[in-house]
Design an enzyme around this catalytic site. Structure first.
Site, short mmCIF file in Angstrom:
data_model
loop_
_atom_site.label_atom_id
_atom_site.label_comp_id
_atom_site.label_asym_id
_atom_site.label_seq_id
_atom_site.Cartn_x
_atom_site.Cartn_y
_atom_site.Cartn_z
CB CYS A 238 52.07 40.72 33.14
SG CYS A 238 52.88 42.15 32.46
NE ARG B 143 46.97 38.20 34.78
CZ ARG B 143 46.39 38.59 35.90
NH1 ARG B 143 45.13 38.26 36.12
NH2 ARG B 143 47.03 39.30 36.79
CD1 TRP C 149 48.53 46.11 28.47
CD2 TRP C 149 49.47 47.06 30.26
NE1 TRP C 149 48.09 47.41 28.54
CE2 TRP C 149 48.64 48.02 29.61
CE3 TRP C 149 50.17 47.45 31.40
CZ2 TRP C 149 48.49 49.32 30.08
CZ3 TRP C 149 50.02 48.75 31.87
CH2 TRP C 149 49.18 49.67 31.21
CG ASN D 50 51.19 40.72 37.03
OD1 ASN D 50 51.16 41.82 36.49
ND2 ASN D 50 50.16 40.21 37.66
N GLY D 51 53.76 43.04 37.70
CA GLY D 51 53.79 44.08 38.72
C GLY D 51 54.79 45.14 38.36
CD GLU E 178 30.44 50.72 30.35
OE1 GLU E 178 31.26 51.47 30.91
OE2 GLU E 178 30.72 49.56 30.03
CE LYS F 29 32.99 48.58 27.47
NZ LYS F 29 32.82 48.66 28.86
CD GLU G 216 37.05 49.33 26.90
OE1 GLU G 216 38.09 49.18 27.53
OE2 GLU G 216 35.93 49.10 27.39
CG HIS H 93 26.17 74.62 30.44
ND1 HIS H 93 25.71 75.90 30.69
CD2 HIS H 93 25.20 73.78 30.86
CE1 HIS H 93 24.51 75.82 31.25
NE2 HIS H 93 24.16 74.54 31.36
CE LYS I 101 37.85 41.62 31.80
NZ LYS I 101 36.80 42.51 31.28
O1 M6R Z 1 38.63 44.93 37.08
P1 M6R Z 1 38.07 46.31 37.31
O2 M6R Z 1 36.61 46.35 37.24
O3 M6R Z 1 38.61 46.96 38.55
O4 M6R Z 1 38.63 47.16 36.08
C1 M6R Z 1 38.44 48.54 36.02
C2 M6R Z 1 38.74 49.07 34.63
O5 M6R Z 1 40.08 48.86 34.31
C3 M6R Z 1 37.85 48.39 33.57
O6 M6R Z 1 36.50 48.54 33.85
C4 M6R Z 1 38.14 48.98 32.18
O7 M6R Z 1 37.73 50.31 32.13
C5 M6R Z 1 37.46 48.13 31.11
N1 M6R Z 1 38.37 47.88 30.04
C6 M6R Z 1 36.25 48.77 30.55
O8 M6R Z 1 35.67 48.01 29.54
#
Ligand code: M6R
Length: 607
Positions: free
Chosen positions: A2, A27, A74, A100-101, A480, A484, A487, A503, A602
Site C-alpha cells: 500500500c 507497493r 495491496w 498502510n498496515g 532464486e 523469479k 512470481e 530422494h 514490492k
Molecule cells: O524487501 P525485502 O528484501 O525484505 O523483501 C523480501 C521479499 O518479500 C522479496 O525478496 C520478494 O520475495 C521478492 N518479490 C522476490 O523477487
C-alpha cells in the site's frame, strides 16, 4: 504494501496525487483512490484495478481542490474491490483516511462501533479508524487522532483530511513507513521517497508513534501523547533517472541491465587498494572478533542471498552461521547466546516479518546487523549497525539488482570478517578481491546476450512446470531462479538441491518438464553432471547454465546458456543473471505484467 500520498498547497491536488501514486504503485496495485477537499466538501474517487482505471475516472470526473490524500492498495482485509479501496470515510463524510498496515483489534472495535450506530461500507480494517476519529472528535483534529491511535493495535501509516479542517492534513506513523516532504507554500506526505522526486528534496522521516499536522506553510510534529516534538529536516538526492524506466519497457529489465554498474560501484565504494572498507559500520573490531555465531534472517529473495551468506561467512571467517526465514525465526523462540550476531537482510528494510525477527533478537539483547537498500527504512534505523547495499531504488516487484548487491555486500563483509578473525591469509583476500573486480564485465557479457535468452524463452514459455537444480554455492541460485519464474510468469517452478532431487522429487520428471541445471565449473561439477544424467535418462528436458568452453555438457543437454568463467564461490553472481532474463522473457511472452505481478507487492509490510 500500500502506498500513501498527501498534498496541501496551491496546485491541483488531483495531479500531484496521481504523480505520487504512479511512483508508489510498486507497493500495491489492486485498487487506488483519492480524497480531495473541493469547495469545502470531501470528494472521494476510487476504483478496483490498476491506477490507470482511477486515472480514467478522474479524467471523466475531475475533482478540484488543493488538499487531498491518495492510496494504492495491496489487499489484506477485504478483497480488492472498489468498496474496499481507500480512502475510507466516516458516517457523515467529515473525515477521509488512507492507511498502510494492519489493525489487529479491528474486529472488536468494529463490533463496538456498529453497536454505537456507525455504518460500515467496506470489509477493511481501515474503516474502523475513521469511525473512531468521528466518535472521538471534539473540535480538535489532533486530539481526536491522538485518542484514536491509543485505541489501535497493529501497524499503521495514516494520512487523514477533514472537512472541519480544510487547511490541514494529519500524518501518523506506527510501524509502517511514512515521510513528510517540505515544499515552498506546499507540503507532502508519502510512504516512500520516489513519490516526492521532482516535488521536493527536503523531508522528515516520521519515527514510530509520531504524528505530523501539516498545513501549506507549516509542519508540526507530536508524539502519541500529543506532546509537540522537534524533528530534523533531511535532504534527499534521489533523481528521476533512478526511478524512471529510461529506454526500457519494464523496470525489471532496466534493473537487470544495471547490474554490472551496481557491482562496479559497490567495489569502488568498498575496496581501496587491498583494504575492504566498512568504515561506516557501527561495530568496532573488538566486538566483531568476539562473534561466535551468526543467524541470518530474511524473506524471499533476501533469504536466498542469506543462504549464500552462510557459505561466505563460514568459508571465510569460520563462524558458525544459520539462515532462517524471518516468519519462522520470529515464532520459534530461537536459542540465542550472547556472542551471536543476528543479520537482517532486506531490500526494502520494511518487510514486517524481518522487522519482527530483528525485534525478537533485540528483545533478547542480541545485536543486529541490517543489510538494506534503504538507509531510512525501519530495519536500517532499528539495527545496531547497517550495511548499505547501494543498489539504488528497485521498483520491479521481482528483485534482481538488489539480490546481486546483497550477495556482493555479504561476500565483502565475510572477507572483512575473515581478516578480523585471522581466518584468511592476505594473499587469499587479494585473490578474492581480484576475482570480484572482474565480475562487472562478466555480468555485462551475460546481459549483452539477452536476445539469445529471449529466443530460448520463445521455446519454453508455454510449459506448466519448471524445475531448477543446483548444488553447493548454486543451490540458492536454483531457488532464486524458481522464485523469479513463478512470481512473474505464474508457472509452477521449484528449486532443489540437485543431490537431494533423487530422494523423491525426481518422480516429477517427464519430457514436458524443463529442468534448468546450474552446472558451471567448480568443485562439484562432476557430481552435478551425474545429477543431470539422472534426469536425462528419465526423459527430462534439460537447459544447462554452463561455463564458456564446456563442450561436453552439450551431450547431456537440450539447451546450454554459457556464462564466463569465474571462481566457484563467485559463480552464483553470474549464474543468476540468465535465470532473471529467462523469467523476464517467459513472463513477457505469456503476456504477464512483469513489473506488477498478480497478488504481489514490492514491500510486504504485513506479517
Ligand atoms: O524487501 P525485502 O528484501 O525484505 O523483501 C523480501 C521479499 O518479500 C522479496 O525478496 C520478494 O520475495 C521478492 N518479490 C522476490 O523477487
Amino acid at each position: 504494501m500500500c502506498g500513501i500520498v498527501g498534498y496541501i498547497g496551491d496546485k491541483p491536488a488531483e495531479s500531484v496525487l496521481l504523480v505520487g501514486l504512479e511512483r508508489l504503485k510498486y507497493r500495491g496495485y489492486d485498487s487506488a483512490g483519492v480524497a480531495i477537499i473541493d469547495d469545502g466538501d470531501i470528494i472521494i474517487r476510487k476504483s478496483a484495478g490498476k491506477l490507470r482505471v482511477l486515472d480514467e475516472i478522474l479524467k471523466e470526473n475531475p475533482v478540484n481542490g488543493t488538499i487531498g490524500i491518495g492510496h494504492t492498495r495491496w489487499a489484506t482485509h477485504g478483497g480488492p474491490s472498489t468498496v474496499n479501496a481507500h480512502p475510507h470515510n466516516d458516517c457523515k463524510n467529515k473525515f477521509a483516511i488512507v492507511h498502510n498496515g494492519i489493525i489487529e483489534n479491528y474486529a472488536l472495535l468494529k463490533e463496538r462501533l456498529i453497536q454505537n450506530s456507525h455504518i460500515f461500507k467496506s470489509e477493511t480494517d481501515t474503516e474502523v479508524i475513521v469511525h473512531l476519529i468521528e466518535e472521538n472528535y471534539n473540535g480538535n483534529f489532533l486530539e481526536s487522532v491522538v485518542k484514536t491511535v491509543s485505541q489501535l493495535d497493529g501497524s499503521f501509516a495514516l494520512a487523514i483530511i477533514s472537512e472541519y479542517h480544510p487547511s490541514s492534513m494529519v500524518a501518523v506513523r506506527k510501524g509502517s513507513p511514512l515521510i513528510v516532504g517540505k515544499g515552498d507554500g506546499e507540503n507532502f506526505i508519502a510512504s516512500d521517497i520516489p513519490a516526492l522526486v521532482n516535488l521536493t528534496k527536503r523531508i522528515y522521516y516520521l519515527d514510530d508513534k509520531e504524528i505530523a499536522v501539516i498545513t501549506r506553510d507549516d509542519i508540526q510534529f507530536y508524539d502519541f501523547s500529543g506532546k509537540e516534538i522537534k524533528k530534523e529536516e533531511k535532504n534527499i538526492s534521489i533523481t528521476d533517472k533512478l526511478v524512471d524506466k529510461s529506454e526500457y519497457e519494464h523496470y525489471m529489465l532496466k534493473e537487470i541491465m544495471e547490474q554490472p554498474d551496481i557491482v562496479a560501484s559497490i567495489i569502488r565504494e568498498r575496496i581501496s587498494g587491498e583494504e575492504i572498507l566498512f568504515n561506516k559500520l557501527n561495530f568496532d573490531n573488538n566486538y566483531l572478533v568476539k562473534i561466535g555465531r551468526i543467524i541470518i534472517q530474511a524473506a524471499g529473495t533476501s533469504w536466498h542471498a542469506g543462504l549464500l551468506g552462510k557459505f561466505f561467512i563460514e568459508g571465510f571467517a569460520r563462524i558458525h552461521t544459520e539462515v532462517d526465514i524471518s516468519s519462522e525465526f520470529r515464532y520459534r523462540n530461537p536459542v540465542i547466546e550472547g556472542d551471536t550476531l543476528v543479520v537482517a537482510i532486506s531490500q526494502s528494510g520494511e518487510t514486517a516479518d524481518t522487522i519482527a525477527g530483528l525485534r525478537e533478537a533485540k528483545s533478547k539483547f542480541i545485536k543486529v546487523l541490517g543489510i538494506c537498500n534503504n538507509m531510512a527504512s525501519t530495519i536500517a534505523r532499528e539495527s545496531d549497525a547497517v550495511i548499505d547495499i547501494m543498489a539504488g531504488p528497485e521498483i520491479g516487484v521481482a528483485s534482481t539488482k538488489a539480490y546481486i548487491a546483497q550477495v556482493v555486500s555479504l561476500f565483502l563483509f565475510s572477507l572483512y570478517m575473515g581478516k578480523i578473525k585471522w581466518a584468511l591469509q592476505p594473499e587469499d583476500i587479494n585473490m578474492y578481491i581480484n576475482e570480484l573486480k572482474k565480475i562487472p564485465e562478466k555480468i555485462k557479457e551475460i546481459v549483452d546476450k539477452k536476445d539469445e535468452i529471449e529466443r530460448l524463452a520463445e521455446q519454453y514459455y508455454n510449459r506448466n512446470n519448471f524445475i531448477f537444480l543446483g548444488r553447493s554455492y548454486n543451490y540458492p541460485t536454483a531457488f532464486e531462479g524458481a522464485l523469479k519464474l513463478k512470481e512473474i510468469s505464474y508457472i509452477h517452478s521449484t528449486g532443489y538441491q540437485a543431490g537431494e532431487f533423487k530422494h523423491g522429487p525426481i518422480a516429477l520428471i517427464d519430457e514436458n518438464v524443463p529442468v534448468v541445471c546450474i552446472a558451471t565449473q567448480g568443485e562439484i561439477y562432476n557430481k552435478m553432471v551425474s545429477n543431470i544424467q539422472e534426469v536425462k535418462s528419465r526423459d527430462g528436458n534439460i537447459i544447462v547454465i554452463a561455463t564458456e568452453g564446456d563442450k561436453q555438457i552439450q551431450k547431456f543437454s537440450d539447451k546450454v546458456i554459457y556464462v564466463p568463467n569465474t571462481i566457484d564461490i563467485l559463480s552464483p553472481i553470474l549464474n543468476v543473471v540468465p535465470l532473471q532474463l529467462l523469467s523476464y522473457y517467459i513472463a513477457l511472452k505469456r503476456g504477464c505484467d512483469v513489473d506488477q505481478p498478480r497478488n504481489l507487492a514490492k514491500s510486504v509490510t504485513v506479517e
